[in-house]
Design a protein around this motif. Structure first.
Motif, PDB file in Angstrom:
ATOM      1  N   ALA A  13       0.863  -1.184   0.000  1.00  0.00           N
ATOM      2  CA  ALA A  13       0.000   0.000   0.000  1.00  0.00           C
ATOM      3  C   ALA A  13       0.896   1.229   0.000  1.00  0.00           C
ATOM      4  N   THR A  14       0.701   2.108  -0.966  1.00  0.00           N
ATOM      5  CA  THR A  14       1.534   3.307  -1.113  1.00  0.00           C
ATOM      6  C   THR A  14       0.640   4.537  -1.142  1.00  0.00           C
ATOM      7  N   VAL A  15       0.972   5.525  -0.327  1.00  0.00           N
ATOM      8  CA  VAL A  15       0.244   6.789  -0.310  1.00  0.00           C
ATOM      9  C   VAL A  15       1.154   7.882  -0.854  1.00  0.00           C
ATOM     10  N   ASP A  16       0.595   8.745  -1.694  1.00  0.00           N
ATOM     11  CA  ASP A  16       1.331   9.864  -2.301  1.00  0.00           C
ATOM     12  C   ASP A  16       0.564  11.158  -2.069  1.00  0.00           C
ATOM     13  N   VAL A  17       1.271  12.147  -1.539  1.00  0.00           N
ATOM     14  CA  VAL A  17       0.728  13.499  -1.402  1.00  0.00           C
ATOM     15  C   VAL A  17       1.333  14.318  -2.523  1.00  0.00           C
ATOM     16  N   MET A  18       0.519  14.608  -3.557  1.00  0.00           N
ATOM     17  CA  MET A  18       1.011  15.312  -4.742  1.00  0.00           C
ATOM     18  C   MET A  18       1.165  16.792  -4.421  1.00  0.00           C
ATOM     19  N   ARG A  19       2.392  17.339  -4.683  1.00  0.00           N
ATOM     20  CA  ARG A  19       2.665  18.718  -4.290  1.00  0.00           C
ATOM     21  C   ARG A  19       3.050  19.623  -5.448  1.00  0.00           C
ATOM     22  N   GLY A  20       2.942  19.167  -6.657  1.00  0.00           N
ATOM     23  CA  GLY A  20       3.227  20.038  -7.778  1.00  0.00           C
ATOM     24  C   GLY A  20       4.660  19.947  -8.258  1.00  0.00           C
ATOM     25  N   TYR A  21       4.994  20.810  -9.225  1.00  0.00           N
ATOM     26  CA  TYR A  21       6.282  20.728  -9.918  1.00  0.00           C
ATOM     27  C   TYR A  21       7.449  21.163  -9.047  1.00  0.00           C
ATOM     28  N   LEU A  22       7.287  22.230  -8.265  1.00  0.00           N
ATOM     29  CA  LEU A  22       8.399  22.797  -7.508  1.00  0.00           C
ATOM     30  C   LEU A  22       8.575  22.160  -6.138  1.00  0.00           C
ATOM     31  N   HIS A  23       7.726  21.217  -5.771  1.00  0.00           N
ATOM     32  CA  HIS A  23       7.820  20.581  -4.470  1.00  0.00           C
ATOM     33  C   HIS A  23       7.887  19.061  -4.644  1.00  0.00           C
ATOM     34  N   LYS A  24       8.701  18.447  -3.842  1.00  0.00           N
ATOM     35  CA  LYS A  24       8.820  17.001  -3.892  1.00  0.00           C
ATOM     36  C   LYS A  24       7.603  16.347  -3.250  1.00  0.00           C
ATOM     37  N   SER A  25       7.028  15.357  -3.942  1.00  0.00           N
ATOM     38  CA  SER A  25       5.859  14.670  -3.415  1.00  0.00           C
ATOM     39  C   SER A  25       6.234  13.867  -2.172  1.00  0.00           C
ATOM     40  N   LEU A  26       5.286  13.779  -1.246  1.00  0.00           N
ATOM     41  CA  LEU A  26       5.482  12.988  -0.035  1.00  0.00           C
ATOM     42  C   LEU A  26       4.926  11.588  -0.272  1.00  0.00           C
ATOM     43  N   SER A  27       5.684  10.566   0.125  1.00  0.00           N
ATOM     44  CA  SER A  27       5.280   9.200  -0.161  1.00  0.00           C
ATOM     45  C   SER A  27       5.654   8.283   1.000  1.00  0.00           C
ATOM     46  N   ALA A  28       4.838   7.237   1.206  1.00  0.00           N
ATOM     47  CA  ALA A  28       5.097   6.215   2.217  1.00  0.00           C
ATOM     48  C   ALA A  28       4.518   4.901   1.731  1.00  0.00           C
ATOM     49  N   THR A  29       5.222   3.810   2.009  1.00  0.00           N
ATOM     50  CA  THR A  29       4.819   2.470   1.560  1.00  0.00           C
ATOM     51  C   THR A  29       4.886   1.501   2.728  1.00  0.00           C
ATOM     52  N   VAL A  30       3.888   0.623   2.812  1.00  0.00           N
ATOM     53  CA  VAL A  30       3.868  -0.405   3.856  1.00  0.00           C
ATOM     54  C   VAL A  30       3.378  -1.708   3.224  1.00  0.00           C
ATOM     55  N   GLU A  31       3.945  -2.812   3.661  1.00  0.00           N
ATOM     56  CA  GLU A  31       3.507  -4.123   3.188  1.00  0.00           C
ATOM     57  C   GLU A  31       2.434  -4.674   4.113  1.00  0.00           C
ATOM     58  N   PHE A  32       1.361  -5.204   3.523  1.00  0.00           N
ATOM     59  CA  PHE A  32       0.340  -5.875   4.317  1.00  0.00           C
ATOM     60  C   PHE A  32       0.261  -7.333   3.862  1.00  0.00           C
ATOM     61  N   ILE A  33      -0.159  -8.190   4.775  1.00  0.00           N
ATOM     62  CA  ILE A  33      -0.150  -9.637   4.560  1.00  0.00           C
ATOM     63  C   ILE A  33      -1.563 -10.095   4.203  1.00  0.00           C
ATOM     64  N   VAL A  34      -1.663 -10.877   3.157  1.00  0.00           N
ATOM     65  CA  VAL A  34      -2.952 -11.389   2.696  1.00  0.00           C
ATOM     66  C   VAL A  34      -3.047 -12.878   2.997  1.00  0.00           C
ATOM     67  N   GLU A  35      -4.176 -13.268   3.590  1.00  0.00           N
ATOM     68  CA  GLU A  35      -4.485 -14.670   3.816  1.00  0.00           C
ATOM     69  C   GLU A  35      -5.807 -14.999   3.136  1.00  0.00           C
ATOM     70  N   SER A  36      -6.089 -16.266   2.996  1.00  0.00           N
ATOM     71  CA  SER A  36      -7.275 -16.718   2.259  1.00  0.00           C
ATOM     72  C   SER A  36      -8.556 -16.252   2.935  1.00  0.00           C
ATOM     73  N   ASP A  37      -9.608 -16.070   2.107  1.00  0.00           N
ATOM     74  CA  ASP A  37     -10.915 -15.700   2.640  1.00  0.00           C
ATOM     75  C   ASP A  37     -11.467 -16.814   3.511  1.00  0.00           C
ATOM     76  N   LYS A  38     -12.307 -16.433   4.468  1.00  0.00           N
ATOM     77  CA  LYS A  38     -12.887 -17.418   5.378  1.00  0.00           C
ATOM     78  C   LYS A  38     -13.739 -18.437   4.633  1.00  0.00           C
ATOM     79  N   ALA A  39     -14.359 -18.003   3.525  1.00  0.00           N
ATOM     80  CA  ALA A  39     -15.190 -18.935   2.772  1.00  0.00           C
ATOM     81  C   ALA A  39     -14.365 -20.028   2.104  1.00  0.00           C
ATOM     82  N   ASP A  40     -13.079 -19.766   1.870  1.00  0.00           N
ATOM     83  CA  ASP A  40     -12.210 -20.740   1.211  1.00  0.00           C
ATOM     84  C   ASP A  40     -11.450 -21.627   2.193  1.00  0.00           C
ATOM     85  N   LEU A  41     -11.640 -21.404   3.494  1.00  0.00           N
ATOM     86  CA  LEU A  41     -10.895 -22.171   4.480  1.00  0.00           C
ATOM     87  C   LEU A  41     -11.524 -23.534   4.714  1.00  0.00           C
ATOM     88  N   LEU A  42     -10.685 -24.507   5.019  1.00  0.00           N
ATOM     89  CA  LEU A  42     -11.165 -25.838   5.348  1.00  0.00           C
ATOM     90  C   LEU A  42     -11.647 -25.869   6.788  1.00  0.00           C
TER      91      LEU A  42
END
Length: 363
Positions: free
Chosen positions: A158-187
């Motif tokens: 998941a990556t968030v970007d705060v767009m600040r235009g041409y003369l300013h550097k955009s602010l950005s942050a990234t985090v990894e999230f873990i995905v597991e199977s849906d409950k309907a697919d579980l044994l």
């Protein structure tokens, strides 16, 4: 009359003064200072960062700024992919030139969290909630569980970007999230452990062993589960019935088998995930030793048999005998059979099942 060197120095000083006045007038210095004094962080609602495809990804965007800043919108991108590669050691010379396979896209979404506006000074928290699986689109895509292997990596970011235009550097942050199977697919538990009986003797070894082991012999028997739930430990038991040489250690190796389709060829590599020692030193004969191995979460996942790739697992029972050679090579490769080793390797199927307590309540 000024010398050529003096004229050169004068020209350089004029150019420097012009450049300084230019960057101040355009606000480049201010933009750099703003970027340094403003920090952005992406915080998820769950400490373990585990989500299912049908559940919303929730959290908040935290912006810390010494002064108010303007922006042209705050966007969040969700990306999930299966990254495949083939290392030179597991492929031939020709295949190594094409070692990187095109990633398989699982998830690719971009959403606007806030329109253009201004963020006040201090700490600003912006909540968000995004469903991973888009209900308006076809739900046929498969969300493979998060996995970090040697040649195969299944990752969700998941990556968030705060767009600040041409003369300013955009602010950005990234985090990894873990995905597991849906409950309907579980044994539904309980999952049958499918215990397999094994025995290890001098006659079952496919590699050369020490002459004294070949002539004197040894016999180790036991049983171990070859189908295991991700929520349960790998269990079993082992008994040393006889051995002509004293035993140095007994280890359980958890192995991953990653296969990647490269052109018309399937490249398969086996690598070690973890080693669990169940005995250190010589053990009493005919005494039952328990096998209890906890599965590491990010390094394992349910067994996957897909078209372009597959992720499978194996468990190896390794017996190391005391000898002069084992003392000379204490740190040898655990996957390479040695003269002073005996081993038995079995396939292991990992599955994702519901917790027994929750299944009991629902039923």
């Amino acid at each position: 009359m000024a010398s050529p060197f003096q004229s050169f120095c004068y020209t350089v000083s004029l150019f420097f003064c012009f450049w300084v006045s230019f960057i101040y007038s355009t606000g480049l210095v201010k933009a750099s200072i703003d970027a340094m004094s403003t920090k952005i962080d992406l915080s998820l609602s769950r400490p373990n960062r585990i989500y299912r495809p049908s559940e919303p990804l929730e959290g908040k965007i935290v912006v810390k700024s010494a002064s108010s800043i303007s922006h042209y919108g705050i966007r969040m991108a969700l990306n999930g992919s299966v990254n495949l590669q083939v290392r030179g050691g597991s492929a031939g010379v020709i295949e190594s030139f094409y070692g990187v396979v095109k990633p398989i896209t699982i998830l690719s979404r971009t959403l606007e969290i806030r329109p253009s506006g201004k963020i006040v000074s201090g700490t600003t928290e912006i909540p968000f909630s995004i469903t991973l699986r888009n209900p308006k689109e076809d739900n046929s895509e498969r969300f493979y569980e998060t996995f970090h292997g040697t040649n195969i990596s299944i990752q969700y970011l998941a990556t968030v970007d705060v767009m600040r235009g041409y003369l300013h550097k955009s602010l950005s942050a990234t985090v990894e999230f873990i995905v597991e199977s849906d409950k309907a697919d579980l044994l539904n538990p309980p999952i049958s452990p499918e215990m397999v009986i094994f025995y290890i003797t001098q006659d079952t070894q496919r590699h050369p062993i020490l002459p004294e082991l070949k002539s004197g012999g040894f016999r180790i028997t036991g049983r171990i589960s070859t189908q295991c739930s991700m929520l349960e430990p790998l269990s079993g038991e082992l008994t040393v019935e006889a051995s002509v040489l004293p035993i140095c250690s007994i280890d359980i190796h958890l192995l991953r088998v990653e296969s990647v389709l490269l052109g018309e060829k399937i490249i398969t590599e086996t690598s070690l995930i973890q080693t669990t020692q169940i005995a250190d030193g010589d053990v009493c004969r005919n005494m039952t030793l328990p096998i209890y191995v906890v599965l590491p979460r990010l390094l394992t996942c349910p067994t996957v048999l897909a078209g372009p790739f597959s992720i499978e697992f194996k468990v190896a029972i390794v017996i190391i005998f005391q000898s002069e050679l084992s003392r000379l090579h204490p740190k040898s490769d655990p996957l390479t059979p040695r003269l002073w080793m005996a081993m038995e390797t079995l396939p292991l199927e990992l599955v994702r099942a519901r917790p027994y307590a929750s299944w009991t309540v629902e039923s």
